[in-house]
Design a protein around this motif. Sequence first.
Motif, PDB file in Angstrom:
ATOM      1  N   ARG A 131       0.871  -1.137   0.067  1.00 22.58           N
ATOM      2  CA  ARG A 131      -0.021  -0.124  -0.003  1.00 22.58           C
ATOM      3  C   ARG A 131       0.844   1.246   0.046  1.00 22.58           C
ATOM      4  O   ARG A 131       0.659   2.313  -0.595  1.00 22.58           O
ATOM      5  CB  ARG A 131      -0.943  -0.126   1.189  1.00 22.58           C
ATOM      6  CG  ARG A 131      -1.790   1.054   1.318  1.00 22.58           C
ATOM      7  CD  ARG A 131      -2.979   0.984   0.321  1.00 22.58           C
ATOM      8  NE  ARG A 131      -3.887   2.043   0.144  1.00 22.58           N
ATOM      9  CZ  ARG A 131      -3.770   3.151  -0.594  1.00 22.58           C
ATOM     10  NH1 ARG A 131      -2.976   3.225  -1.411  1.00 22.58           N
ATOM     11  NH2 ARG A 131      -4.724   4.273  -0.475  1.00 22.58           N
TER      12      ARG A 131
ATOM     13  N   TYR B 295      -0.939   1.881 -14.418  1.00 19.91           N
ATOM     14  CA  TYR B 295      -1.168   3.425 -14.578  1.00 19.91           C
ATOM     15  C   TYR B 295      -0.453   3.990 -13.554  1.00 19.91           C
ATOM     16  O   TYR B 295      -0.238   3.583 -12.501  1.00 19.91           O
ATOM     17  CB  TYR B 295      -2.677   3.688 -14.274  1.00 19.91           C
ATOM     18  CG  TYR B 295      -3.597   3.197 -15.543  1.00 19.91           C
ATOM     19  CD1 TYR B 295      -4.312   2.066 -15.538  1.00 19.91           C
ATOM     20  CD2 TYR B 295      -3.924   4.302 -16.457  1.00 19.91           C
ATOM     21  CE1 TYR B 295      -4.883   1.708 -16.760  1.00 19.91           C
ATOM     22  CE2 TYR B 295      -4.638   4.058 -17.663  1.00 19.91           C
ATOM     23  CZ  TYR B 295      -5.018   2.704 -17.709  1.00 19.91           C
ATOM     24  OH  TYR B 295      -5.972   2.226 -18.778  1.00 19.91           O
TER      25      TYR B 295
ATOM     26  N   GLN C 296      -1.055   7.751 -11.106  1.00 19.20           N
ATOM     27  CA  GLN C 296      -1.980   8.665 -10.637  1.00 19.20           C
ATOM     28  C   GLN C 296      -1.189   9.898 -10.211  1.00 19.20           C
ATOM     29  O   GLN C 296      -0.874   9.704  -8.894  1.00 19.20           O
ATOM     30  CB  GLN C 296      -3.118   8.151 -10.183  1.00 19.20           C
ATOM     31  CG  GLN C 296      -4.211   9.094  -9.518  1.00 19.20           C
ATOM     32  CD  GLN C 296      -5.408   8.676  -9.080  1.00 19.20           C
ATOM     33  OE1 GLN C 296      -5.543   7.559  -8.393  1.00 19.20           O
ATOM     34  NE2 GLN C 296      -6.524   9.474  -8.832  1.00 19.20           N
TER      35      GLN C 296
ATOM     36  N   LEU D 273      -1.407   2.575 -10.052  1.00 20.69           N
ATOM     37  CA  LEU D 273      -2.307   1.561  -9.882  1.00 20.69           C
ATOM     38  C   LEU D 273      -2.419   0.405 -11.178  1.00 20.69           C
ATOM     39  O   LEU D 273      -2.151   0.757 -12.150  1.00 20.69           O
ATOM     40  CB  LEU D 273      -3.635   2.437 -10.275  1.00 20.69           C
ATOM     41  CG  LEU D 273      -4.167   3.414  -9.356  1.00 20.69           C
ATOM     42  CD1 LEU D 273      -5.042   4.399  -9.618  1.00 20.69           C
ATOM     43  CD2 LEU D 273      -4.859   2.661  -8.279  1.00 20.69           C
TER      44      LEU D 273
ATOM     45  N   LEU E 181     -12.428  -2.038 -16.720  1.00 24.37           N
ATOM     46  CA  LEU E 181     -11.318  -2.099 -16.021  1.00 24.37           C
ATOM     47  C   LEU E 181     -11.647  -2.712 -14.370  1.00 24.37           C
ATOM     48  O   LEU E 181     -12.343  -1.846 -13.871  1.00 24.37           O
ATOM     49  CB  LEU E 181     -10.481  -0.951 -15.994  1.00 24.37           C
ATOM     50  CG  LEU E 181      -9.687  -0.718 -17.477  1.00 24.37           C
ATOM     51  CD1 LEU E 181      -9.037   0.487 -17.656  1.00 24.37           C
ATOM     52  CD2 LEU E 181      -9.179  -2.000 -18.059  1.00 24.37           C
TER      53      LEU E 181
ATOM     54  N   PHE F 177      -9.546  -2.095 -10.830  1.00 23.73           N
ATOM     55  CA  PHE F 177      -8.437  -1.769 -10.401  1.00 23.73           C
ATOM     56  C   PHE F 177      -7.995  -2.037  -9.090  1.00 23.73           C
ATOM     57  O   PHE F 177      -8.926  -2.491  -8.308  1.00 23.73           O
ATOM     58  CB  PHE F 177      -8.433  -0.047 -10.386  1.00 23.73           C
ATOM     59  CG  PHE F 177      -8.384   0.639 -11.747  1.00 23.73           C
ATOM     60  CD1 PHE F 177      -9.609   0.889 -12.222  1.00 23.73           C
ATOM     61  CD2 PHE F 177      -6.926   1.116 -11.988  1.00 23.73           C
ATOM     62  CE1 PHE F 177      -9.232   1.483 -13.475  1.00 23.73           C
ATOM     63  CE2 PHE F 177      -7.094   1.633 -13.023  1.00 23.73           C
ATOM     64  CZ  PHE F 177      -8.095   2.170 -13.966  1.00 23.73           C
ATOM     65  N   GLY F 178      -6.600  -2.304  -8.592  1.00 20.93           N
ATOM     66  CA  GLY F 178      -6.422  -2.570  -7.429  1.00 20.93           C
ATOM     67  C   GLY F 178      -6.413  -1.252  -6.450  1.00 20.93           C
ATOM     68  O   GLY F 178      -6.693  -0.015  -7.110  1.00 20.93           O
ATOM     69  N   SER F 179      -5.932  -1.278  -5.361  1.00 22.45           N
ATOM     70  CA  SER F 179      -6.272  -0.080  -4.452  1.00 22.45           C
ATOM     71  C   SER F 179      -5.071   0.769  -4.442  1.00 22.45           C
ATOM     72  O   SER F 179      -5.199   1.821  -4.021  1.00 22.45           O
ATOM     73  CB  SER F 179      -6.419  -0.608  -2.968  1.00 22.45           C
ATOM     74  OG  SER F 179      -7.722  -1.149  -2.879  1.00 22.45           O
TER      75      SER F 179
END
Lengths: 114, 114
Positions: B9, B35, B37, B90, B103, B105-107
């Motif tokens: 995380r 990705y 962000q 991400l 899509l 997404f993970g956290s």
Amino acid sequence: QQQVKQSPQSLIVQKGGISIINCAYENTAFDYFPWYQQFPGKGPALLIAIRPDVSEKKEGRFTISFNKSAKQFSLHIMDSQPGDSATYFCAARDRGSTLGRLYFGRGTQLTVWP
Amino acid sequence: DVKVTQSSRYLVKRTGEKVFLECVQDMDHENMFWYRQDPGLGLRLIYFSYDVKMKEKGDIPEGYSVSREKKERFSLILESASTNQTSMYLCASSVGVDRAEKLFFGSGTQLSVL
């Protein structure tokens, strides 16, 4: 070069009001327009999506309006609630690219005051 | 529900270190994406993969590489981390050989490079 232009960058709305987020594009190869919602500490999740053969799609309090001739689409959140406070991303899929990849807007941070 | 799991995380690394970000999905999806962000810049595609050992550059591949040795796992590698790579990363996956639709997404992994 930004493929999808999103506005506003941030938005503050009172509870019960209407939230409107706008996106514009130029690429006529785009054939699918999703909106993603992201809460703090989480990844984005698909909220609602539209294809260009319809002008509007509604799911509960969320509506996408699509104007093909103007190359614009928008997300309307009716009766906005504090739980809608999140970052919203519009996106567009390029049918001519590998995997029909998505291009994302820069995001709108929505805050709904109680 | 599809689960996309990112191994860390939060991650703090030093300039020049080699950094591995791991992502695993449990739904047998063909397509996986990385990705980045950043506030005000939205989601920018670094790399994606549509099959094991296959990879394609996204919009900002410089300074990154990827590895997909197994279908469920997609790794992002920063060969020599730099401070401008401090960001939220991400991972996402989607089903479909030809056309990437929804899509998942993970956290995210918040990487800080000092």
